[in-house]
Write a protein that holds these residues in place. Sequence first.
Motif, PDB file in Angstrom:
ATOM      1  N   LYS A  22       0.268  -0.829   0.010  1.00 37.08           N
ATOM      2  CA  LYS A  22       0.150  -0.151   0.332  1.00 37.08           C
ATOM      3  C   LYS A  22       1.395   1.135  -0.404  1.00 37.08           C
ATOM      4  N   GLY A  23       2.042   1.313   0.293  1.00 33.24           N
ATOM      5  CA  GLY A  23       2.836   2.490   0.511  1.00 33.24           C
ATOM      6  C   GLY A  23       3.506   2.889  -0.775  1.00 33.24           C
ATOM      7  N   THR A  24       3.578   1.628  -1.470  1.00 38.08           N
ATOM      8  CA  THR A  24       4.574   2.185  -2.332  1.00 38.08           C
ATOM      9  C   THR A  24       3.308   2.579  -3.396  1.00 38.08           C
ATOM     10  N   LEU A  25       2.378   2.303  -3.344  1.00 44.60           N
ATOM     11  CA  LEU A  25       0.459   2.421  -4.173  1.00 44.60           C
ATOM     12  C   LEU A  25       1.075   3.362  -4.492  1.00 44.60           C
ATOM     13  N   ALA A  26       0.177   4.186  -2.635  1.00 42.67           N
ATOM     14  CA  ALA A  26       0.195   5.155  -2.740  1.00 42.67           C
ATOM     15  C   ALA A  26       1.524   6.927  -2.915  1.00 42.67           C
ATOM     16  N   ARG A  27       2.439   6.035  -3.054  1.00 39.72           N
ATOM     17  CA  ARG A  27       3.513   7.258  -3.152  1.00 39.72           C
ATOM     18  C   ARG A  27       3.677   6.717  -4.640  1.00 39.72           C
ATOM     19  N   ARG A  28       2.980   6.171  -5.886  1.00 33.84           N
ATOM     20  CA  ARG A  28       3.119   6.286  -6.928  1.00 33.84           C
ATOM     21  C   ARG A  28       1.778   6.769  -7.402  1.00 33.84           C
ATOM     22  N   LEU A  29       0.444   6.731  -6.549  1.00 33.01           N
ATOM     23  CA  LEU A  29      -0.319   7.523  -6.838  1.00 33.01           C
ATOM     24  C   LEU A  29      -0.487   9.040  -6.284  1.00 33.01           C
ATOM     25  N   ALA A  30       0.106  10.053  -5.331  1.00 33.87           N
ATOM     26  CA  ALA A  30       0.722  10.820  -4.980  1.00 33.87           C
ATOM     27  C   ALA A  30       1.304  10.989  -5.938  1.00 33.87           C
ATOM     28  N   ALA A  31       2.555  11.015  -7.077  1.00 32.96           N
ATOM     29  CA  ALA A  31       3.429  11.319  -8.088  1.00 32.96           C
ATOM     30  C   ALA A  31       2.599  11.413  -8.880  1.00 32.96           C
ATOM     31  N   HIS A  32       1.490  10.224  -9.333  1.00 29.24           N
ATOM     32  CA  HIS A  32       1.239   9.990 -10.344  1.00 29.24           C
ATOM     33  C   HIS A  32      -0.038  11.685 -10.834  1.00 29.24           C
ATOM     34  N   SER A 196      -0.858  -9.889  -4.601  1.00 30.15           N
ATOM     35  CA  SER A 196      -0.007 -11.122  -4.274  1.00 30.15           C
ATOM     36  C   SER A 196      -0.007 -12.120  -6.012  1.00 30.15           C
ATOM     37  N   ALA A 197      -0.362 -11.389  -7.013  1.00 30.95           N
ATOM     38  CA  ALA A 197       0.777 -12.223  -8.082  1.00 30.95           C
ATOM     39  C   ALA A 197       0.950 -10.538  -9.180  1.00 30.95           C
ATOM     40  N   LEU A 198       0.605  -9.736  -8.427  1.00 33.89           N
ATOM     41  CA  LEU A 198       0.964  -8.763  -9.406  1.00 33.89           C
ATOM     42  C   LEU A 198       2.003  -7.707  -8.657  1.00 33.89           C
ATOM     43  N   THR A 199       2.964  -7.198 -10.647  1.00 34.11           N
ATOM     44  CA  THR A 199       4.626  -6.946 -10.648  1.00 34.11           C
ATOM     45  C   THR A 199       3.972  -5.786  -9.809  1.00 34.11           C
ATOM     46  N   ILE A 200       4.709  -4.627  -9.352  1.00 33.47           N
ATOM     47  CA  ILE A 200       4.758  -3.248  -8.557  1.00 33.47           C
ATOM     48  C   ILE A 200       4.087  -2.361  -9.720  1.00 33.47           C
ATOM     49  N   GLU A 201       4.505  -2.737 -11.238  1.00 32.60           N
ATOM     50  CA  GLU A 201       4.090  -1.515 -12.151  1.00 32.60           C
ATOM     51  C   GLU A 201       2.705  -2.369 -12.025  1.00 32.60           C
ATOM     52  N   ALA A 203       0.236  -3.584 -10.380  1.00 35.43           N
ATOM     53  CA  ALA A 203      -0.411  -3.220  -9.607  1.00 35.43           C
ATOM     54  C   ALA A 203      -0.560  -1.186  -9.398  1.00 35.43           C
ATOM     55  N   ALA A 204       0.569  -0.639 -10.280  1.00 36.68           N
ATOM     56  CA  ALA A 204       0.371   0.690  -9.709  1.00 36.68           C
ATOM     57  C   ALA A 204      -0.757   1.544 -11.063  1.00 36.68           C
ATOM     58  N   ALA A 205      -0.735  -0.161 -12.295  1.00 38.07           N
ATOM     59  CA  ALA A 205      -2.080   0.566 -13.086  1.00 38.07           C
ATOM     60  C   ALA A 205      -2.958   0.511 -12.686  1.00 38.07           C
ATOM     61  N   ALA A 206      -3.437  -0.932 -12.077  1.00 37.59           N
ATOM     62  CA  ALA A 206      -4.090  -1.088 -11.846  1.00 37.59           C
ATOM     63  C   ALA A 206      -5.061   0.150 -10.532  1.00 37.59           C
ATOM     64  N   ALA A 207      -4.306  -0.006  -9.794  1.00 38.35           N
ATOM     65  CA  ALA A 207      -4.464   1.791  -8.536  1.00 38.35           C
ATOM     66  C   ALA A 207      -4.973   3.025  -9.384  1.00 38.35           C
ATOM     67  N   HIS A 220     -19.892   4.290  -8.124  1.00 37.17           N
ATOM     68  CA  HIS A 220     -20.021   3.213  -8.511  1.00 37.17           C
ATOM     69  C   HIS A 220     -19.669   1.895  -7.824  1.00 37.17           C
ATOM     70  N   GLU A 221     -20.096   0.547  -7.575  1.00 33.48           N
ATOM     71  CA  GLU A 221     -20.264  -0.268  -6.676  1.00 33.48           C
ATOM     72  C   GLU A 221     -18.726  -1.166  -6.483  1.00 33.48           C
ATOM     73  N   ASN A 222     -18.860  -1.348  -5.476  1.00 36.65           N
ATOM     74  CA  ASN A 222     -17.207  -1.876  -5.056  1.00 36.65           C
ATOM     75  C   ASN A 222     -16.647  -3.158  -5.843  1.00 36.65           C
ATOM     76  N   ALA A 223     -15.526  -3.294  -5.743  1.00 32.57           N
ATOM     77  CA  ALA A 223     -14.677  -3.969  -7.126  1.00 32.57           C
ATOM     78  C   ALA A 223     -13.451  -4.878  -6.203  1.00 32.57           C
ATOM     79  N   ILE A 224     -13.153  -6.028  -6.507  1.00 30.01           N
ATOM     80  CA  ILE A 224     -12.148  -6.907  -6.708  1.00 30.01           C
ATOM     81  C   ILE A 224     -11.310  -6.921  -8.185  1.00 30.01           C
ATOM     82  N   ILE A 225      -9.746  -6.559  -7.720  1.00 33.85           N
ATOM     83  CA  ILE A 225      -8.703  -6.261  -8.662  1.00 33.85           C
ATOM     84  C   ILE A 225      -8.240  -7.617  -8.009  1.00 33.85           C
ATOM     85  N   SER A 226      -7.245  -8.247  -8.657  1.00 37.99           N
ATOM     86  CA  SER A 226      -6.304  -9.302  -8.628  1.00 37.99           C
ATOM     87  C   SER A 226      -5.813  -9.385  -9.826  1.00 37.99           C
ATOM     88  N   ASP A 227      -5.230 -11.077  -9.577  1.00 39.22           N
ATOM     89  CA  ASP A 227      -4.260 -10.782 -11.130  1.00 39.22           C
ATOM     90  C   ASP A 227      -5.350 -11.577 -12.146  1.00 39.22           C
TER      91      ASP A 227
END
Length: 227
Positions: A22-32, A196-201, A203-207, A220-227
């Motif tokens: 979550k920290g890595t993704l949060a930093r990526r989102l902040a930069a984006h 679990s099965a995602l690379t950093i890139e 996961a960042a794209a998904a976020a 919109h409703e909740n969703a679940i995203i994984s590999d």
Amino acid sequence: MSSNDKRGRLVIAVDGPAASGKGTLARRLAAHYGLPYLDTGLLYRMVAKAVLDAGHDIQDADAAAAIVASFDEAAFPEDSLRGREIGEAASVVAAMPAVRSGLIARQRRFAGQAGGAVLDGRDIGTVICPEARAKLFVTATPEVRAARRHRELTARGEPATFEGILADIRRRDARDSGRSDAPLKLAEDAVLLDTSALTIEEAAAAAIGIVDARRANPSHENAIISD
């Protein structure tokens, strides 16, 4: 004042268990999105370190509550907060209602900045910023998270075993999810992102996709995203 009551403000809440990414993704989102970022877990680590530095038992809720009222964030270099011992101690003080309530105002002030902000932690989407425009709950299996943390610690030269880290993670998960005050849980309007099965890139794209979707259609409703 709500988390998104000014036109164009964007508050992104990123929650999840330890070592979920979550920290890595949060930093990526902040930069984006060009937003300020706060790792709220560092606040709890600061309190834990201050308790230990003062010679108190980490279970001393009164000592922790007194520290919350007056500690200076600038007095804690981030490098001093990243050890395994401090992480475990932070999980203990984070279960104390007085500590959590004492840190709410600091976190909400950060989220209240004019353009918005990105915050990651355990209760951002449920307690700190319940009206955040975009909420992500980032997770991964305990085994994957333990492997990530093991690589991180060994890279820093800290002695650690995979089995010990896995036990720590399971213990922290139980403590964070089972506490009575602001337990770690999926907000009703959050999107679950399993890394679990995602690379950093990946996961960042998904976020980023999740946030863009919420900006375009916040109801919109909740969703679940994984590999």
